[in-house]
Design a protein around this motif. Structure first.
Motif, mmCIF file in Angstrom:
data_model
loop_
_atom_site.group_PDB
_atom_site.id
_atom_site.type_symbol
_atom_site.label_atom_id
_atom_site.label_comp_id
_atom_site.label_asym_id
_atom_site.label_seq_id
_atom_site.Cartn_x
_atom_site.Cartn_y
_atom_site.Cartn_z
ATOM 1 N N LEU A 13 -3.564 2.239 2.214
ATOM 2 C CA LEU A 13 -2.345 1.505 2.554
ATOM 3 C C LEU A 13 -2.349 1.129 4.023
ATOM 4 N N LEU A 14 -2.063 -0.144 4.295
ATOM 5 C CA LEU A 14 -1.796 -0.603 5.648
ATOM 6 C C LEU A 14 -0.312 -0.915 5.720
ATOM 7 N N SER A 15 0.354 -0.460 6.785
ATOM 8 C CA SER A 15 1.804 -0.619 6.818
ATOM 9 C C SER A 15 2.350 -0.723 8.233
ATOM 10 N N GLY A 16 3.374 -1.546 8.369
ATOM 11 C CA GLY A 16 4.148 -1.525 9.590
ATOM 12 C C GLY A 16 4.772 -0.152 9.758
ATOM 13 N N GLY A 17 4.928 0.275 11.000
ATOM 14 C CA GLY A 17 5.446 1.610 11.255
ATOM 15 C C GLY A 17 6.842 1.834 10.720
ATOM 16 N N ALA A 18 7.599 0.768 10.513
ATOM 17 C CA ALA A 18 8.970 0.901 10.018
ATOM 18 C C ALA A 18 9.042 1.560 8.655
ATOM 19 N N ALA A 19 7.958 1.481 7.881
ATOM 20 C CA ALA A 19 7.968 2.024 6.518
ATOM 21 C C ALA A 19 7.345 3.409 6.418
ATOM 22 N N GLN A 20 6.946 3.997 7.538
ATOM 23 C CA GLN A 20 6.257 5.283 7.472
ATOM 24 C C GLN A 20 7.127 6.370 6.857
ATOM 25 N N CYS A 58 -8.057 -1.975 1.904
ATOM 26 C CA CYS A 58 -6.611 -2.027 1.694
ATOM 27 C C CYS A 58 -6.302 -2.322 0.237
ATOM 28 N N ASP A 59 -5.545 -1.418 -0.379
ATOM 29 C CA ASP A 59 -5.065 -1.636 -1.738
ATOM 30 C C ASP A 59 -3.655 -2.202 -1.736
ATOM 31 N N ALA A 60 -2.811 -1.686 -0.839
ATOM 32 C CA ALA A 60 -1.432 -2.157 -0.730
ATOM 33 C C ALA A 60 -1.090 -2.322 0.737
ATOM 34 N N ILE A 61 -0.159 -3.231 1.007
ATOM 35 C CA ILE A 61 0.222 -3.493 2.389
ATOM 36 C C ILE A 61 1.735 -3.666 2.480
ATOM 37 N N ILE A 62 2.320 -3.147 3.564
ATOM 38 C CA ILE A 62 3.749 -3.287 3.814
ATOM 39 C C ILE A 62 3.937 -3.933 5.182
ATOM 40 N N LEU A 63 4.479 -5.138 5.177
ATOM 41 C CA LEU A 63 4.738 -5.869 6.416
ATOM 42 C C LEU A 63 6.068 -6.591 6.281
ATOM 43 N N THR A 64 6.430 -7.347 7.301
ATOM 44 C CA THR A 64 7.632 -8.161 7.200
ATOM 45 C C THR A 64 7.440 -9.226 6.132
ATOM 46 N N ALA A 65 8.539 -9.650 5.516
ATOM 47 C CA ALA A 65 8.467 -10.622 4.425
ATOM 48 C C ALA A 65 7.742 -11.907 4.823
ATOM 49 N N SER A 208 -5.491 -8.567 -2.265
ATOM 50 C CA SER A 208 -6.366 -9.307 -3.172
ATOM 51 C C SER A 208 -7.671 -8.569 -3.458
ATOM 52 N N ARG A 209 -8.180 -7.866 -2.467
ATOM 53 C CA ARG A 209 -9.444 -7.150 -2.682
ATOM 54 C C ARG A 209 -9.222 -5.666 -2.961
ATOM 55 N N ALA A 210 -8.054 -5.316 -3.462
ATOM 56 C CA ALA A 210 -7.749 -3.920 -3.769
ATOM 57 C C ALA A 210 -8.761 -3.330 -4.743
ATOM 58 N N GLU A 211 -9.274 -2.158 -4.418
ATOM 59 C CA GLU A 211 -10.155 -1.444 -5.340
ATOM 60 C C GLU A 211 -9.347 -0.675 -6.384
ATOM 61 N N GLU A 212 -8.084 -0.435 -6.092
ATOM 62 C CA GLU A 212 -7.187 0.283 -7.002
ATOM 63 C C GLU A 212 -5.916 -0.537 -7.220
ATOM 64 N N PRO A 213 -6.024 -1.720 -7.834
ATOM 65 C CA PRO A 213 -4.840 -2.568 -7.981
ATOM 66 C C PRO A 213 -3.747 -1.953 -8.841
ATOM 67 N N GLY A 214 -4.134 -1.191 -9.860
ATOM 68 C CA GLY A 214 -3.139 -0.551 -10.704
ATOM 69 C C GLY A 214 -2.325 0.476 -9.938
ATOM 70 N N LEU A 215 -3.002 1.281 -9.145
ATOM 71 C CA LEU A 215 -2.310 2.269 -8.327
ATOM 72 C C LEU A 215 -1.456 1.593 -7.261
ATOM 73 N N ALA A 216 -1.970 0.494 -6.718
ATOM 74 C CA ALA A 216 -1.206 -0.234 -5.704
ATOM 75 C C ALA A 216 0.093 -0.771 -6.296
ATOM 76 N N ARG A 217 0.022 -1.301 -7.516
ATOM 77 C CA ARG A 217 1.233 -1.782 -8.190
ATOM 78 C C ARG A 217 2.205 -0.630 -8.443
ATOM 79 N N ARG A 218 1.662 0.508 -8.820
ATOM 80 C CA ARG A 218 2.514 1.665 -9.079
ATOM 81 C C ARG A 218 3.217 2.121 -7.801
ATOM 82 N N LEU A 219 2.492 2.132 -6.691
ATOM 83 C CA LEU A 219 3.106 2.504 -5.422
ATOM 84 C C LEU A 219 4.198 1.514 -5.057
ATOM 85 N N ALA A 220 3.913 0.225 -5.229
ATOM 86 C CA ALA A 220 4.915 -0.804 -4.921
ATOM 87 C C ALA A 220 6.162 -0.619 -5.772
#
Length: 238
Positions: A13-20, A58-65, A208-220
Motif C-alpha cells: 500500500l502507498l498512502s498519503g499520511g492522512a490515512a495512516q 503497489c497493490d492499493a493506493i490512497i491519495l487525494t481524489a 493497475s499493476r497490482a499483484e494482489e488485486p483481489g486483496l486490494a479490492r477487499r482492503l478498499a
C-alpha cells in the motif's frame, strides 16, 4: 484460492499520511479476514504519487481524489475501483501541555503564527497540507516574517512527531487533522478558520499493476465501508 486462504501474503500500500490512522485501525481486521498483512508506505501525497509512477510495488493506493483521477486517466489505477474515504480538514496543533492558541478567525490565526517560536508542517511542495500552509502564510501577509522559524518535514506525521519531541515552548504545527490525532504528544487546537480552511477528499483505489488485486479490492471495501464509518470519524475523516 479465496481471500481467506492468503496467509503469509503481503499487500503493498502507498498512502498519503492522512490515512495512516484509519489503515492502522482496520489492519488487524483485514488480516483476520484475509490472512494477509498490509505493508503501508505513508508520506506526502506527491511523493507517494511519484513512487507509484516510478514503479514502486503497489497493490492499493490512497491519495487525494484529484490525484487518483489523474492516475486513473494515465493508466496507473484500475478504472472503477476508486472509493472515497471522506474529507479531512487541515488543522493547527500544539505540543501536549501547551496552552491552545487562538485561531478562531484570520486575525487570531495571524497573531498566533507570528508569535510562534517555530512552525512545524509537511513538505511545502509535495504534501497537501504543506502546500496549503504556504498559501495561508502568503494570504496572511506573514510569510517573510516567519520564514526563519519555518520547519518543514517530509510529511505531516514526521512534522507532528518532531513537534511532540521538541522541548521548546511556543511551537505551532499545521497538517491534516488525521495526522495530528494519530500522533501521541500533540493535541489538535482546531481546523483552520473560515477563509483559510482546506477540506480534502481522500480516495483508495486498486493499482493497475497490482499483484494482489483481489486483496486490494477487499482492503478498499473495508476502508470505505459504512460499517467502518465510526473508525474513519475517530481518525479525523468527515
Amino acid at each position: 484460492m479465496t481471500l481467506t486462504q492468503r496467509e503469509g501474503t503481503t499487500l503493498q500500500l502507498l498512502s498519503g499520511g492522512a490515512a495512516q490512522g484509519i489503515v492502522a485501525a482496520i489492519e488487524e481486521d483485514f488480516r483476520l479476514a484475509t490472512g494477509a498483512n498490509v505493508r503501508g508506505t505513508f508520506g506526502a501525497v506527491g511523493a507517494m504519487r511519484d513512487k507509484l509512477v516510478g514503479g514502486a510495488p503497489c497493490d492499493a493506493i490512497i491519495l487525494t481524489a484529484p490525484l487518483i483521477a489523474l492516475l486513473e486517466a494515465a493508466g496507473h489505477v484500475r478504472p472503477g475501483t476508486a472509493a472515497p474515504l471522506g474529507r479531512v480538514r487541515t488543522g493547527i496543533a500544539v505540543r501536549a501541555g501547551e496552552p491552545p492558541p487562538a485561531i478562531a478567525d484570520g486575525p487570531a490565526l495571524r497573531a498566533t503564527l507570528l508569535a510562534a517560536a517555530g512552525l512545524y508542517f509537511p513538505n511545502p511542495k509535495l504534501a497537501t497540507a504543506g502546500i496549503h500552509f504556504m498559501k495561508v502564510l502568503r494570504e496572511l501577509g506573514i510569510h517573510d516574517a516567519v520564514a526563519p522559524r519555518l520547519h518543514p518535514f517530509p510529511n505531516g506525521t514526521a512534522a507532528m512527531r518532531e513537534l511532540a519531541r521538541s522541548t521548546a515552548a511556543g511551537l505551532v504545527g499545521c497538517t491534516q487533522i488525521t495526522e495530528i490525532r494519530y500522533t501521541p504528544g500533540v493535541v489538535l487546537v482546531g481546523a483552520l478558520p473560515a477563509g483559510f480552511e482546506l477540506s480534502t477528499v481522500y480516495t483508495v483505489a486498486v493499482c493497475s499493476r497490482a499483484e494482489e488485486p483481489g486483496l486490494a479490492r477487499r482492503l478498499a471495501e473495508m476502508l470505505s465501508d459504512p460499517a467502518t464509518h465510526s473508525l474513519r470519524e475517530a481518525a479525523g475523516f468527515e
